[in-house]
Scaffold this motif. Structure first.
Motif, PDB file in Angstrom:
ATOM      1  N   VAL A  96      54.932  60.498  34.894  1.00 48.78           N
ATOM      2  CA  VAL A  96      54.436  59.584  34.982  1.00 48.78           C
ATOM      3  C   VAL A  96      54.481  59.365  33.540  1.00 48.78           C
ATOM      4  CG1 VAL A  96      53.427  58.927  36.761  1.00 48.78           C
ATOM      5  CG2 VAL A  96      52.677  60.008  35.193  1.00 48.78           C
ATOM      6  N   ALA A  97      54.677  57.930  32.588  1.00 45.55           N
ATOM      7  CA  ALA A  97      54.615  57.389  31.558  1.00 45.55           C
ATOM      8  C   ALA A  97      52.859  57.771  31.512  1.00 45.55           C
ATOM      9  CB  ALA A  97      54.940  56.122  30.965  1.00 45.55           C
ATOM     10  N   GLN A  98      52.510  57.794  30.106  1.00 46.50           N
ATOM     11  CA  GLN A  98      50.738  57.623  29.537  1.00 46.50           C
ATOM     12  C   GLN A  98      50.422  55.971  29.045  1.00 46.50           C
ATOM     13  OE1 GLN A  98      49.814  60.355  27.149  1.00 46.50           O
ATOM     14  NE2 GLN A  98      47.491  59.810  26.305  1.00 46.50           N
ATOM     15  N   VAL A  99      49.246  55.628  29.611  1.00 45.85           N
ATOM     16  CA  VAL A  99      49.406  54.338  29.318  1.00 45.85           C
ATOM     17  C   VAL A  99      48.754  54.351  27.869  1.00 45.85           C
ATOM     18  CG1 VAL A  99      48.729  52.571  29.159  1.00 45.85           C
ATOM     19  CG2 VAL A  99      49.728  53.234  31.109  1.00 45.85           C
TER      20      VAL A  99
ATOM     21  N   ILE B 159      44.555  62.317  35.396  1.00 52.06           N
ATOM     22  CA  ILE B 159      45.461  61.981  34.477  1.00 52.06           C
ATOM     23  C   ILE B 159      44.107  60.880  33.658  1.00 52.06           C
ATOM     24  CG2 ILE B 159      46.429  60.315  33.847  1.00 52.06           C
ATOM     25  CD1 ILE B 159      48.596  61.826  34.799  1.00 52.06           C
ATOM     26  N   GLY B 160      43.462  60.216  34.810  1.00 52.18           N
ATOM     27  CA  GLY B 160      42.316  59.708  33.967  1.00 52.18           C
ATOM     28  C   GLY B 160      40.865  60.243  33.189  1.00 52.18           C
ATOM     29  N   VAL B 161      40.779  61.466  34.676  1.00 53.41           N
ATOM     30  CA  VAL B 161      39.682  61.890  33.740  1.00 53.41           C
ATOM     31  C   VAL B 161      40.082  63.010  32.429  1.00 53.41           C
ATOM     32  CG1 VAL B 161      38.285  64.048  34.279  1.00 53.41           C
ATOM     33  CG2 VAL B 161      38.585  62.411  36.541  1.00 53.41           C
ATOM     34  N   LEU B 162      41.407  62.766  32.072  1.00 54.53           N
ATOM     35  CA  LEU B 162      41.485  64.364  31.000  1.00 54.53           C
ATOM     36  C   LEU B 162      41.986  63.125  29.705  1.00 54.53           C
ATOM     37  CD1 LEU B 162      44.458  66.555  31.973  1.00 54.53           C
ATOM     38  CD2 LEU B 162      42.408  67.434  31.755  1.00 54.53           C
TER      39      LEU B 162
ATOM     40  N   ASP C 218      43.626  67.357  24.739  1.00 56.81           N
ATOM     41  CA  ASP C 218      45.613  66.274  24.520  1.00 56.81           C
ATOM     42  C   ASP C 218      46.925  67.098  25.079  1.00 56.81           C
ATOM     43  OD1 ASP C 218      46.728  63.533  23.760  1.00 56.81           O
ATOM     44  OD2 ASP C 218      47.448  64.375  21.948  1.00 56.81           O
ATOM     45  N   GLY C 219      47.090  68.123  24.983  1.00 54.93           N
ATOM     46  CA  GLY C 219      48.735  68.857  25.181  1.00 54.93           C
ATOM     47  C   GLY C 219      48.393  68.605  26.604  1.00 54.93           C
ATOM     48  N   LEU C 220      47.354  69.401  27.195  1.00 53.07           N
ATOM     49  CA  LEU C 220      47.247  69.621  28.869  1.00 53.07           C
ATOM     50  C   LEU C 220      47.493  68.509  29.076  1.00 53.07           C
ATOM     51  CD1 LEU C 220      46.387  71.171  30.979  1.00 53.07           C
ATOM     52  CD2 LEU C 220      44.453  71.006  30.756  1.00 53.07           C
ATOM     53  N   LEU C 221      46.921  66.855  28.916  1.00 56.28           N
ATOM     54  CA  LEU C 221      47.403  65.772  29.596  1.00 56.28           C
ATOM     55  C   LEU C 221      48.506  65.520  29.674  1.00 56.28           C
ATOM     56  CD1 LEU C 221      46.585  62.703  30.361  1.00 56.28           C
ATOM     57  CD2 LEU C 221      45.520  62.025  28.137  1.00 56.28           C
ATOM     58  N   ASN C 222      49.223  65.623  28.674  1.00 54.99           N
ATOM     59  CA  ASN C 222      51.010  65.712  28.084  1.00 54.99           C
ATOM     60  C   ASN C 222      51.606  66.324  28.997  1.00 54.99           C
ATOM     61  OD1 ASN C 222      50.081  63.574  25.877  1.00 54.99           O
ATOM     62  ND2 ASN C 222      50.979  64.767  24.719  1.00 54.99           N
ATOM     63  N   GLU C 223      50.722  67.576  29.538  1.00 57.08           N
ATOM     64  CA  GLU C 223      51.532  68.337  30.511  1.00 57.08           C
ATOM     65  C   GLU C 223      51.548  68.007  31.772  1.00 57.08           C
ATOM     66  OE1 GLU C 223      51.119  72.794  32.801  1.00 57.08           O
ATOM     67  OE2 GLU C 223      50.444  72.577  30.345  1.00 57.08           O
ATOM     68  N   VAL C 224      49.858  66.891  32.344  1.00 53.18           N
ATOM     69  CA  VAL C 224      49.795  67.057  32.905  1.00 53.18           C
ATOM     70  C   VAL C 224      50.366  65.199  33.855  1.00 53.18           C
ATOM     71  CG1 VAL C 224      48.568  66.009  35.171  1.00 53.18           C
ATOM     72  CG2 VAL C 224      47.204  67.448  34.245  1.00 53.18           C
ATOM     73  N   VAL C 225      50.904  64.140  32.626  1.00 53.32           N
ATOM     74  CA  VAL C 225      51.858  63.554  32.188  1.00 53.32           C
ATOM     75  C   VAL C 225      53.214  63.868  32.411  1.00 53.32           C
ATOM     76  CG1 VAL C 225      52.137  61.642  31.776  1.00 53.32           C
ATOM     77  CG2 VAL C 225      49.663  62.355  31.601  1.00 53.32           C
TER      78      VAL C 225
END
Length: 208
Positions: A205-208, A171-174, A193-200
């Motif tokens: 967990v909630a995206q910060v 998540i941090g790297v994305l 960004d879509g991939l990041l939201n999918e991983v989150v």
């Protein structure tokens, strides 16, 4: 090239400081003694550079040792028993105790062969070079898991980059990838960004 052996008479140990091995440097230069030093109490034999252990005359078998590199050649050698440095010894023993992510020489060689002898990062072509700790591929493990499972062998730069990423996680790297894409590849930013939201979402967990 200067002789790599201690300049004290009769000593065959590697020179470290001012032409002396560590023991003779302390004996002659630091303590100011002029009498022969003789064999040190922590005399090392049966050195295993891969495991960074040796047989110490005082501490016994499989004793953690401090590994150094000879100037000029970069050759690795056992400098001294880590019992001479209690703080360093404690950290080394803790590292060796976590055997789930401390690779043996055979395991590391097999993993390196699977990676083609280079950094596990597909965008990096740094090769493993054991002449220096800075060019030798580091063992990367998952700090967040309970067993600290090994993920691969990375060059120092890539390993440090992951460790410094928020949470040492995908998540941090994305998140950093989305940021860079917004400036360098705006069309790709939405995809990442879509991939990041999918991983989150999958991680719960909630995206910060």
């Amino acid at each position: 090239m200067l002789d790599a052996v201690c300049k004290a008479e009769g000593c065959t140990r590697p020179r470290v400081t001012k032409g002396y091995c560590h023991g003779h440097y302390v004996h002659h230069e630091y303590r100011g003694l002029t009498t022969p030093m003789g064999k040190p109490k922590h005399f090392l034999t049966n050195v295993d550079l891969g495991e960074e252990t040796a047989t110490c005359a005082l501490c016994g078998d499989n004793t953690p040792v401090l590994i150094s590199y000879r100037r000029g050649t970069g050759e690795r050698y056992a400098r001294m028993c880590l019992s001479l440095y209690p703080g360093v010894q404690e950290r080394a023993l803790n590292r060796l105790a976590k055997s789930s992510y401390v690779l043996t020489a055979t395991e590391r060689e097999a993993l390196l062969e699977r990676q083609g002898g280079i950094c596990a990062n597909p965008s990096c072509d740094a090769r493993d070079d054991d002449t220096s700790r800075w060019t030798r591929l580091a063992t990367d493990h998952d700090h967040r898991s309970t067993d600290h499972a090994v993920r691969g062998l990375l060059c120092r730069r890539c390993n440090a980059s992951i460790g410094m990423a928020p949470g040492d996680s995908l998540i941090g790297v994305l998140g950093l990838a989305v940021y860079l894409a917004a400036h360098e590849r705006p069309r790709m930013a939405g995809v990442l960004d879509g991939l990041l939201n999918e991983v989150v979402a999958s991680a719960g967990v909630a995206q910060v």
